[in-house]
Design a protein around this motif. Sequence first.
Motif, PDB file in Angstrom:
ATOM      1  N   ALA A 148       0.802  -1.219   0.000  1.00 23.96           N
ATOM      2  CA  ALA A 148       0.000   0.000   0.000  1.00 23.96           C
ATOM      3  C   ALA A 148       0.842   1.279   0.000  1.00 23.96           C
ATOM      4  N   ALA A 149       1.962   1.289   0.721  1.00 26.94           N
ATOM      5  CA  ALA A 149       2.687   2.548   0.902  1.00 26.94           C
ATOM      6  C   ALA A 149       4.122   2.533   0.373  1.00 26.94           C
ATOM      7  N   CYS A 150       4.764   1.386   0.405  1.00 23.67           N
ATOM      8  CA  CYS A 150       6.204   1.349   0.118  1.00 23.67           C
ATOM      9  C   CYS A 150       6.547   0.936  -1.306  1.00 23.67           C
ATOM     10  N   ALA A 151       5.693   0.103  -1.900  1.00 17.58           N
ATOM     11  CA  ALA A 151       6.030  -0.510  -3.186  1.00 17.58           C
ATOM     12  C   ALA A 151       6.236   0.510  -4.299  1.00 17.58           C
ATOM     13  N   ALA A 152       5.534   1.631  -4.239  1.00 17.01           N
ATOM     14  CA  ALA A 152       5.639   2.620  -5.318  1.00 17.01           C
ATOM     15  C   ALA A 152       7.088   3.055  -5.543  1.00 17.01           C
ATOM     16  N   CYS A 153       7.843   3.214  -4.479  1.00 13.51           N
ATOM     17  CA  CYS A 153       9.235   3.657  -4.618  1.00 13.51           C
ATOM     18  C   CYS A 153      10.232   2.499  -4.538  1.00 13.51           C
ATOM     19  N   HIS A 154       9.996   1.557  -3.617  1.00 15.56           N
ATOM     20  CA  HIS A 154      10.985   0.512  -3.366  1.00 15.56           C
ATOM     21  C   HIS A 154      10.965  -0.606  -4.404  1.00 15.56           C
ATOM     22  N   THR A 155       9.940  -0.686  -5.236  1.00 18.27           N
ATOM     23  CA  THR A 155       9.944  -1.684  -6.312  1.00 18.27           C
ATOM     24  C   THR A 155      10.799  -1.196  -7.472  1.00 18.27           C
ATOM     25  N   ALA A 156      10.677   0.081  -7.801  1.00 19.09           N
ATOM     26  CA  ALA A 156      11.403   0.645  -8.942  1.00 19.09           C
ATOM     27  C   ALA A 156      12.707   1.329  -8.549  1.00 19.09           C
ATOM     28  N   GLY A 157      12.889   1.582  -7.257  1.00 21.04           N
ATOM     29  CA  GLY A 157      14.080   2.302  -6.825  1.00 21.04           C
ATOM     30  C   GLY A 157      13.983   3.799  -7.083  1.00 21.04           C
ATOM     31  N   ALA A 206      13.689   7.757  -6.682  1.00 25.06           N
ATOM     32  CA  ALA A 206      14.275   8.784  -5.804  1.00 25.06           C
ATOM     33  C   ALA A 206      15.350   8.219  -4.889  1.00 25.06           C
ATOM     34  N   GLY A 207      16.088   7.231  -5.358  1.00 26.58           N
ATOM     35  CA  GLY A 207      17.184   6.672  -4.578  1.00 26.58           C
ATOM     36  C   GLY A 207      16.765   5.651  -3.552  1.00 26.58           C
ATOM     37  N   ALA A 208      15.508   5.216  -3.558  1.00 23.74           N
ATOM     38  CA  ALA A 208      15.040   4.212  -2.606  1.00 23.74           C
ATOM     39  C   ALA A 208      15.683   2.870  -2.933  1.00 23.74           C
ATOM     40  N   PRO A 209      16.159   2.149  -1.911  1.00 26.79           N
ATOM     41  CA  PRO A 209      16.739   0.826  -2.192  1.00 26.79           C
ATOM     42  C   PRO A 209      15.656  -0.133  -2.659  1.00 26.79           C
ATOM     43  N   LYS A 210      15.944  -0.875  -3.715  1.00 19.17           N
ATOM     44  CA  LYS A 210      14.967  -1.803  -4.279  1.00 19.17           C
ATOM     45  C   LYS A 210      14.784  -2.998  -3.353  1.00 19.17           C
ATOM     46  N   LEU A 211      13.562  -3.448  -3.255  1.00 22.88           N
ATOM     47  CA  LEU A 211      13.242  -4.615  -2.447  1.00 22.88           C
ATOM     48  C   LEU A 211      13.963  -5.830  -3.022  1.00 22.88           C
ATOM     49  N   GLY A 212      14.710  -6.526  -2.179  1.00 22.59           N
ATOM     50  CA  GLY A 212      15.415  -7.728  -2.605  1.00 22.59           C
ATOM     51  C   GLY A 212      16.837  -7.493  -3.075  1.00 22.59           C
ATOM     52  N   ASP A 213      17.278  -6.243  -3.224  1.00 19.25           N
ATOM     53  CA  ASP A 213      18.637  -5.952  -3.679  1.00 19.25           C
ATOM     54  C   ASP A 213      19.554  -5.854  -2.456  1.00 19.25           C
ATOM     55  N   GLN A 214      20.272  -6.929  -2.175  1.00 18.73           N
ATOM     56  CA  GLN A 214      21.106  -6.982  -0.967  1.00 18.73           C
ATOM     57  C   GLN A 214      22.213  -5.940  -0.971  1.00 18.73           C
ATOM     58  N   VAL A 264       9.067  -2.672   7.811  1.00 19.04           N
ATOM     59  CA  VAL A 264      10.531  -2.686   7.870  1.00 19.04           C
ATOM     60  C   VAL A 264      11.026  -4.124   8.024  1.00 19.04           C
ATOM     61  N   VAL A 265      10.359  -4.903   8.877  1.00 23.65           N
ATOM     62  CA  VAL A 265      10.735  -6.311   9.060  1.00 23.65           C
ATOM     63  C   VAL A 265      10.537  -7.077   7.754  1.00 23.65           C
ATOM     64  N   TYR A 266       9.427  -6.851   7.077  1.00 22.67           N
ATOM     65  CA  TYR A 266       9.148  -7.538   5.810  1.00 22.67           C
ATOM     66  C   TYR A 266      10.218  -7.229   4.777  1.00 22.67           C
ATOM     67  N   MET A 267      10.539  -5.945   4.607  1.00 19.48           N
ATOM     68  CA  MET A 267      11.538  -5.569   3.604  1.00 19.48           C
ATOM     69  C   MET A 267      12.923  -6.066   4.013  1.00 19.48           C
ATOM     70  N   GLY A 268      13.221  -6.052   5.322  1.00 16.78           N
ATOM     71  CA  GLY A 268      14.509  -6.560   5.791  1.00 16.78           C
ATOM     72  C   GLY A 268      14.662  -8.049   5.541  1.00 16.78           C
ATOM     73  N   GLY A 277      17.457 -10.792   3.628  1.00 18.93           N
ATOM     74  CA  GLY A 277      18.212 -11.669   4.512  1.00 18.93           C
ATOM     75  C   GLY A 277      18.391 -11.191   5.935  1.00 18.93           C
ATOM     76  N   ALA A 278      17.758 -10.110   6.344  1.00 18.78           N
ATOM     77  CA  ALA A 278      17.880  -9.647   7.725  1.00 18.78           C
ATOM     78  C   ALA A 278      17.098 -10.580   8.640  1.00 18.78           C
ATOM     79  N   ASP A 279      17.522 -10.625   9.899  1.00 24.53           N
ATOM     80  CA  ASP A 279      16.855 -11.481  10.880  1.00 24.53           C
ATOM     81  C   ASP A 279      16.109 -10.613  11.891  1.00 24.53           C
ATOM     82  N   PHE A 280      15.216  -9.764  11.381  1.00 27.93           N
ATOM     83  CA  PHE A 280      14.426  -8.905  12.259  1.00 27.93           C
ATOM     84  C   PHE A 280      13.240  -9.684  12.790  1.00 27.93           C
TER      85      PHE A 280
END
Length: 187
Positions: free
Chosen positions: A87-96, A98-106, A149-153, A157-160
């Motif tokens: 709902a809120a994060c995918a718009a930026c974090h899927t495409a990267g 404005a400098g947002a880190p892409k989901l899944g890019d370690q 944050v836990v989901y994206m982490g 590979g984060a252990d949140f």
Amino acid sequence: MSDSNEHELLIKTPKQLIYAVVASFVIPIFVIILLANYVSSSEKPAAGSNAFSEEAIAARLAPVGTIEFIDANAPKVLKTGEQVYAAACAACHTAGAAGAPKLGDQGQWAARLGQGFDTLWKHAVNGIGAMPAKGGNADLDDIEVARAVVYMGKEVGADFKAPEPAAPAEAPAAEGEAASPAAEAAK
């Protein structure tokens, strides 16, 4: 005047005139008959032929929108991290964007994960750089943001550990200062 035959007619005899008149009527009629036969010979579905099917009628009669009445006194149902991300994060974090880190890019998340969960959570709640507070959705609860944050982490590979809401009997955090969901989960 000149004696040359500049304007010579194509039709020179009455017989040729009759042939020309008949041909001027018969040839167009023959062409029209051939075109009509060509168009009607193959079995093609007509445009809009399914307009009266039950599915098409139901789609046209379906409501354009719905109104949901929410009880303001009802307890809030908290969203999962994946729901908040969508709902809120995918718009930026899927495409990267404005400098947002892409989901899944370690590689992009490595330095951020090194800062720890609490720092990432505070940045998500308060905003940082081009990222607005709570991803631009002020209606999100801090626990929901922490779950995102836990989901994206976990996607990199984060252990949140996913925080749970505090029990209602506990005292709220001091005014003006939000308690970390990790601290709330540890209580």
